[in-house]
Design an enzyme around this catalytic site. Structure first.
Site, PDB file in Angstrom:
ATOM      1  N   LYS A 143       1.087  -1.362   0.197  1.00  0.00           N
ATOM      2  CA  LYS A 143       0.033   0.000  -0.007  1.00  0.00           C
ATOM      3  C   LYS A 143       0.795   1.267   0.008  1.00  0.00           C
ATOM      4  O   LYS A 143       1.391   1.477   1.066  1.00  0.00           O
ATOM      5  CB  LYS A 143      -0.907   0.049   1.293  1.00  0.00           C
ATOM      6  CG  LYS A 143      -1.776   0.996   1.281  1.00  0.00           C
ATOM      7  CD  LYS A 143      -2.451   1.757   2.452  1.00  0.00           C
ATOM      8  CE  LYS A 143      -1.396   2.679   3.119  1.00  0.00           C
ATOM      9  NZ  LYS A 143      -1.340   3.975   2.113  1.00  0.00           N
ATOM     10  N   SER A 151       6.651   7.636   9.374  1.00  0.00           N
ATOM     11  CA  SER A 151       6.768   8.367  10.680  1.00  0.00           C
ATOM     12  C   SER A 151       6.632   7.435  11.747  1.00  0.00           C
ATOM     13  O   SER A 151       5.985   6.559  11.865  1.00  0.00           O
ATOM     14  CB  SER A 151       5.728   9.586  10.822  1.00  0.00           C
ATOM     15  OG  SER A 151       4.240   8.956  10.741  1.00  0.00           O
ATOM     16  N   THR A 152       7.304   7.990  12.945  1.00  0.00           N
ATOM     17  CA  THR A 152       7.310   7.291  14.226  1.00  0.00           C
ATOM     18  C   THR A 152       5.863   7.336  14.714  1.00  0.00           C
ATOM     19  O   THR A 152       5.477   6.119  15.201  1.00  0.00           O
ATOM     20  CB  THR A 152       8.302   8.087  15.196  1.00  0.00           C
ATOM     21  OG1 THR A 152       9.568   7.968  14.453  1.00  0.00           O
ATOM     22  CG2 THR A 152       8.466   7.569  16.606  1.00  0.00           C
ATOM     23  N   ALA A 153       5.085   8.394  14.648  1.00  0.00           N
ATOM     24  CA  ALA A 153       3.704   8.330  15.090  1.00  0.00           C
ATOM     25  C   ALA A 153       3.109   7.141  14.528  1.00  0.00           C
ATOM     26  O   ALA A 153       2.270   6.445  15.271  1.00  0.00           O
ATOM     27  CB  ALA A 153       3.173   9.533  14.723  1.00  0.00           C
ATOM     28  N   GLY A 194       4.175   4.457  13.091  1.00  0.00           N
ATOM     29  CA  GLY A 194       4.978   3.229  13.475  1.00  0.00           C
ATOM     30  C   GLY A 194       4.558   2.759  14.677  1.00  0.00           C
ATOM     31  O   GLY A 194       4.463   1.331  14.676  1.00  0.00           O
ATOM     32  N   GLU A 232      10.961   1.317   9.737  1.00  0.00           N
ATOM     33  CA  GLU A 232      12.089   2.339   9.388  1.00  0.00           C
ATOM     34  C   GLU A 232      11.361   3.707   9.432  1.00  0.00           C
ATOM     35  O   GLU A 232      10.461   3.948   8.734  1.00  0.00           O
ATOM     36  CB  GLU A 232      12.454   2.218   7.883  1.00  0.00           C
ATOM     37  CG  GLU A 232      13.150   0.887   7.668  1.00  0.00           C
ATOM     38  CD  GLU A 232      14.465   0.754   8.235  1.00  0.00           C
ATOM     39  OE1 GLU A 232      15.093   1.595   8.737  1.00  0.00           O
ATOM     40  OE2 GLU A 232      14.985  -0.346   8.059  1.00  0.00           O
TER      41      GLU A 232
HETATM   42  P1  NAD Z   1       3.261   8.320   7.595  1.00  0.00           P
HETATM   43  O1  NAD Z   1       3.482   7.653   8.670  1.00  0.00           O
HETATM   44  O2  NAD Z   1       2.141   9.558   7.527  1.00  0.00           O
HETATM   45  O3  NAD Z   1       2.948   7.331   6.272  1.00  0.00           O
HETATM   46  C1  NAD Z   1       3.557   6.383   5.871  1.00  0.00           C
HETATM   47  C2  NAD Z   1       2.616   5.376   5.357  1.00  0.00           C
HETATM   48  O4  NAD Z   1       2.012   4.813   6.414  1.00  0.00           O
HETATM   49  C3  NAD Z   1       1.548   5.893   4.140  1.00  0.00           C
HETATM   50  O5  NAD Z   1       1.694   4.804   3.452  1.00  0.00           O
HETATM   51  C4  NAD Z   1       0.301   6.148   4.927  1.00  0.00           C
HETATM   52  O6  NAD Z   1      -0.864   5.895   4.140  1.00  0.00           O
HETATM   53  C5  NAD Z   1       0.452   4.733   5.939  1.00  0.00           C
HETATM   54  N1  NAD Z   1      -0.446   5.042   7.103  1.00  0.00           N
HETATM   55  C6  NAD Z   1      -0.943   6.156   7.616  1.00  0.00           C
HETATM   56  N2  NAD Z   1      -1.681   5.685   8.834  1.00  0.00           N
HETATM   57  C7  NAD Z   1      -1.890   4.565   8.799  1.00  0.00           C
HETATM   58  C8  NAD Z   1      -1.851   3.497   9.995  1.00  0.00           C
HETATM   59  N3  NAD Z   1      -2.726   4.001  10.794  1.00  0.00           N
HETATM   60  N4  NAD Z   1      -1.631   2.291   9.765  1.00  0.00           N
HETATM   61  C9  NAD Z   1      -1.132   1.820   8.736  1.00  0.00           C
HETATM   62  N5  NAD Z   1      -0.706   2.592   7.832  1.00  0.00           N
HETATM   63  C10 NAD Z   1      -0.945   4.045   8.040  1.00  0.00           C
HETATM   64  O7  NAD Z   1       4.982   8.985   7.027  1.00  0.00           O
HETATM   65  P2  NAD Z   1       5.105  10.022   5.624  1.00  0.00           P
HETATM   66  O8  NAD Z   1       4.552  11.205   5.923  1.00  0.00           O
HETATM   67  O9  NAD Z   1       4.557   9.344   4.559  1.00  0.00           O
HETATM   68  O10 NAD Z   1       6.643   9.969   5.663  1.00  0.00           O
HETATM   69  C11 NAD Z   1       7.521  10.680   6.141  1.00  0.00           C
HETATM   70  C12 NAD Z   1       8.093  10.081   7.687  1.00  0.00           C
HETATM   71  O11 NAD Z   1       8.669   8.744   7.054  1.00  0.00           O
HETATM   72  C13 NAD Z   1       9.213  11.135   8.079  1.00  0.00           C
HETATM   73  O12 NAD Z   1       9.060  10.777   9.473  1.00  0.00           O
HETATM   74  C14 NAD Z   1      10.394  10.298   7.717  1.00  0.00           C
HETATM   75  O13 NAD Z   1      11.422  10.498   8.538  1.00  0.00           O
HETATM   76  C15 NAD Z   1      10.016   8.811   7.839  1.00  0.00           C
HETATM   77  N6  NAD Z   1      11.051   8.066   6.770  1.00  0.00           N
HETATM   78  C16 NAD Z   1      11.806   7.254   7.376  1.00  0.00           C
HETATM   79  C17 NAD Z   1      12.834   6.391   6.529  1.00  0.00           C
HETATM   80  C18 NAD Z   1      13.492   5.481   7.120  1.00  0.00           C
HETATM   81  O14 NAD Z   1      14.029   4.639   6.399  1.00  0.00           O
HETATM   82  N7  NAD Z   1      13.627   5.474   8.274  1.00  0.00           N
HETATM   83  C19 NAD Z   1      12.859   6.376   5.258  1.00  0.00           C
HETATM   84  C20 NAD Z   1      11.735   7.417   4.525  1.00  0.00           C
HETATM   85  C21 NAD Z   1      10.968   8.125   5.356  1.00  0.00           C
END
Ligand code: NAD
Length: 485
Positions: free
Chosen positions: A184, A236-238, A240, A257
């Site tokens: 997804k 994001s951590t939130a 995650g 990640e």
């Molecule tokens: P996000 O957490 O908002 O979304 C990531 C994914 O999770 C999206 O596909 C979203 O649709 C999905 N999602 C949202 N709510 C969900 C839920 N309740 N259950 C399951 N899936 C859900 O993050 P983002 O804004 O897309 O990305 C930015 C963040 O990602 C930054 O904090 C960045 O540091 C982090 N990031 C980390 C790495 C790494 O390898 N450590 C790499 C890239 C980005």
């Protein structure tokens, strides 16, 4: 009346006008769709199918069915399939690069090209990796062997900053180790994943790789679903934390990640002139929308002023613009939500009276999500710009005198993704690097990744690793066999 229609930007760029879900080896439409925007203009570039919960269920069922035969193939056969997938991606590479720039914003000629090329290389090379059987004991009357067996259906959930690379980073090790996948993608950048999903259907058996776009609620369903054995999540951590909580339903294997607040530490004896450019790109590449971007730059006070001046000079030579323009070095912020967050952080930095060595004001009259390269000169340690992950082109350059204090500040962060140390005395720099509490540390270089190099965060930056043998093993169960002879 003028009935002429503006041609679709996708067709104008030689891309397909329509994108479909990949479910059970078929390309399927959804009942509804959502707009995908070009962040350089905020104009609609196309529609992505809004997969329903029922379609997601079909994808999971298809992946579970495909697992029965895919997991039984020998490693060599799976490796050949995945290498053929790399060939098929290679054949559509130029389209993938253009699509990436149109939906993500990064410059086509540089960062989009390198993301797609790296991703294809990853698929091809990871396909050649496997985990050999380990013989622990082989005595006269007893054999003990450790095998790594596939888990089942993997749910992959990806973010919008590197949708191609981070998506395919998951696909290749998942498939070669014998699992099947339901992916997804982020609703902000679904098209590239739908596109590489479509390409897979020509070369992989039905149901092995399914891609379903839609809202965040689909992610939630994946994390709770009892037929899914593992979640590979980047974001994001939130989110995650939510993934981990809902994955507990059936004790899913979970790789996370997540975010970071990476520090780079420049020691007094660093050859600072030569590192201005690599550190600039380490902070501002992908317009700072990078988990491992340098987000706080600590520079020894004896060189801080000269270093900052040279850094600002270099930054002034960099052009921010539409990624389709070959003269742009950096693109826009990928989405409005992130742009709004940056507006707020810029306002806070200004209101607190911190000094901007460059930039500082976002021109809100522009149609695209453009944010100027911004350097904040020596803000206090407790400022938001030092403590938070901006995920945009803004960097604090902080002066320090005492290295032990800096190490303590770096380690005080709840994040622990990566960090770097730069110094003339290599041994001394390594000594400092060893004290940083992060998953990766570089000394006098930065952002080196490799197929065989494990990558993962400590603390709130994640759990488990991607890449390397450990990353492959993350897609498997450890199974111990003991045979009496
Ligand atoms: P996000 O957490 O908002 O979304 C990531 C994914 O999770 C999206 O596909 C979203 O649709 C999905 N999602 C949202 N709510 C969900 C839920 N309740 N259950 C399951 N899936 C859900 O993050 P983002 O804004 O897309 O990305 C930015 C963040 O990602 C930054 O904090 C960045 O540091 C982090 N990031 C980390 C790495 C790494 O390898 N450590 C790499 C890239 C980005």
């Amino acid at each position: 009346m003028n009935t002429a229609q503006t041609p679709s930007p996708l067709i104008a760029a030689g891309l397909p006008a329509q994108f479909r879900l990949s479910i059970a080896g078929k390309l399927v439409e959804a009942e509804s769709s959502f707009d995908v925007l070009n962040p350089a203009t905020n104009a609609v570039i196309g529609q992505a199918p809004e997969g329903s919960a029922a379609q997601l269920e079909e994808a999971i069922t298809a992946a579970a069915e495909a697992f029965k035969s895919w997991s039984k193939l020998d490693w060599q056969s799976r490796s050949e399939y995945v290498q053929r997938y790399a060939d098929a991606l290679e054949a559509r590479k130029e389209e993938l690069i253009t699509l990436l720039t149109l939906e993500q914003g990064k410059p086509r000629h540089s960062q989009a090209k390198s993301e797609v090329e790296a991703a294809i290389y990853w698929v091809r090379e990871v396909a050649k990796r496997h985990i050999p059987v380990e013989v622990i004991e082989d005595t006269e009357d007893h054999v003990v062997e450790v095998h790594h067996t596939p888990l089942g259906v993997v749910g992959a959930i990806t973010p919008w900053n590197f949708p191609v690379l981070l998506g395919l980073w998951k696909v290749a090790p998942c498939l070669v180790t014998g699992n099947t996948m339901v992916m997804k993608p982020s609703p902000y950048t679904p098209l590239t994943s739908l596109f590489f999903g479509e390409i897979a259907q020509d070369v992989l058996p039905a149901g092995v790789l399914n891609v379903v776009s839609g809202g965040n609620e689909l992610g939630q369903i994946i994390t709770e679903h009892p037929a899914i054995s593992k979640i590979s999540f980047t974001g994001s951590t939130a989110t995650g934390k939510r993934v981990m909580a809902s994955g507990a339903t059936n004790l899913k294997r979970i790789t996370l990640e997540l975010g970071g607040n990476d520090a780079a530490v420049v020691l007094a004896d660093a050859d600072w002139q030569s590192i201005v450019k690599p550190l600039f790109w380490a902070a501002f590449g992908n317009s700072g929308q990078w988990c491992i971007a340098v987000k706080r730059l600590y520079v020894h006070s004896s060189i801080h002023a000269e270093f900052t001046a040279a850094f600002v000079d270099y930054a002034k030579s960099i052009k921010v613009g539409d990624g389709m323009d070959a003269t742009s070095d950096l693109g826009p912020i990928q989405n409005r939500m992130q742009y709004q967050k940056l507006l707020e952080l810029f306002e806070d930095t200004r209101n607190q009276g911190y000094k901007f060595a460059l930039g500082g004001t976002i021109d809100e009259s522009l149609a695209g999500n453009f944010v100027p390269i911004t350097i904040v000169d020596n803000p206090p340690e407790d400022s938001r710009i030092v403590q938070e992950e901006p995920f945009g082109p803004i960097l604090p350059i902080i002066a320090f005198d005492d290295i032990d204090e800096v190490i303590a500040k770096v380690n005080a962060s709840p994040f622990g993704l990566a960090g770097s140390v730069w110094g003339g005395d290599r041994s001394r720099a390594i000594e400092v690097a060893k004290q940083l509490e992060t998953g990766t540390v570089w000394v006098n270089e930065i952002h080196i990744h490799g197929i065989d190099i494990p990558f993962g965060g400590h603390k709130l930056s994640g759990m488990g690793v991607e890449n390397g043998q450990e990353g492959l093993a993350g897609f498997t169960n450890t199974k111990t066999y003991m045979f009496k002879k």
